[in-house]
Design an enzyme around this catalytic site. Structure first.
Site, PDB file in Angstrom:
ATOM      1  N   ILE A   1      -8.684  19.199  16.002  1.00  0.00           N
ATOM      2  CA  ILE A   1      -8.842  19.893  14.900  1.00  0.00           C
ATOM      3  C   ILE A   1      -8.952  19.480  13.723  1.00  0.00           C
ATOM      4  CG2 ILE A   1      -7.685  22.220  14.099  1.00  0.00           C
ATOM      5  CD1 ILE A   1      -6.148  22.651  16.140  1.00  0.00           C
ATOM      6  N   HIS A   2      -9.884  19.843  13.144  1.00  0.00           N
ATOM      7  CA  HIS A   2     -10.514  18.901  12.250  1.00  0.00           C
ATOM      8  C   HIS A   2     -10.510  20.284  10.868  1.00  0.00           C
ATOM      9  CE1 HIS A   2     -14.565  19.229  12.718  1.00  0.00           C
ATOM     10  NE2 HIS A   2     -14.034  18.934  14.234  1.00  0.00           N
ATOM     11  N   ALA A   3     -10.686  19.767   9.435  1.00  0.00           N
ATOM     12  CA  ALA A   3     -11.347  20.481   8.433  1.00  0.00           C
ATOM     13  C   ALA A   3     -11.549  21.310   8.848  1.00  0.00           C
ATOM     14  CB  ALA A   3     -11.410  19.811   7.702  1.00  0.00           C
TER      15      ALA A   3
ATOM     16  N   ALA B   1     -10.796  24.088  11.732  1.00  0.00           N
ATOM     17  CA  ALA B   1      -9.480  24.765  10.782  1.00  0.00           C
ATOM     18  C   ALA B   1      -9.674  25.950   9.763  1.00  0.00           C
ATOM     19  CB  ALA B   1      -8.599  23.133  10.268  1.00  0.00           C
TER      20      ALA B   1
END
Length: 85
Positions: A14-16, A19
């Site tokens: 779960i990256h930017a 997210a």
């Protein structure tokens, strides 16, 4: 309260970008949505909280929804995760 478990398939976790999209989807629901992983939990409507989980590829995350639209919220977040994470 309803919940489901999901194993993260995105190679980066779960990256930017996802997210931010997850937070946007959670904010569209009236229910309180909580993410839990490795003994930590986060309010799904708070970007820094979601990012702080450090969820990685292959880890199992539990999503809980509690409120008047919890069935819709769980379905919406589960669909989002299958498409984006």
């Amino acid at each position: 309260m309803r919940e489901f478990k999901y194993v993260i398939t995105d190679e980066i976790g779960i990256h930017a970008r996802p997210a931010g999209m997850l937070v946007k989807a959670a904010k569209a629901c009236n229910s309180k949505i909580t993410l839990k992983i490795n003994g930590r939990s986060a309010d799904a409507t708070k970007l820094m909280s979601v990012m702080g989980l450090g969820a990685r590829h292959g880890e199992e995350i539990t999503v809980q929804a509690e409120g008047d639209d919890e069935d819709m919220a769980i379905d919406k977040i589960e669909e989002f995760m299958k498409e984006n994470l």
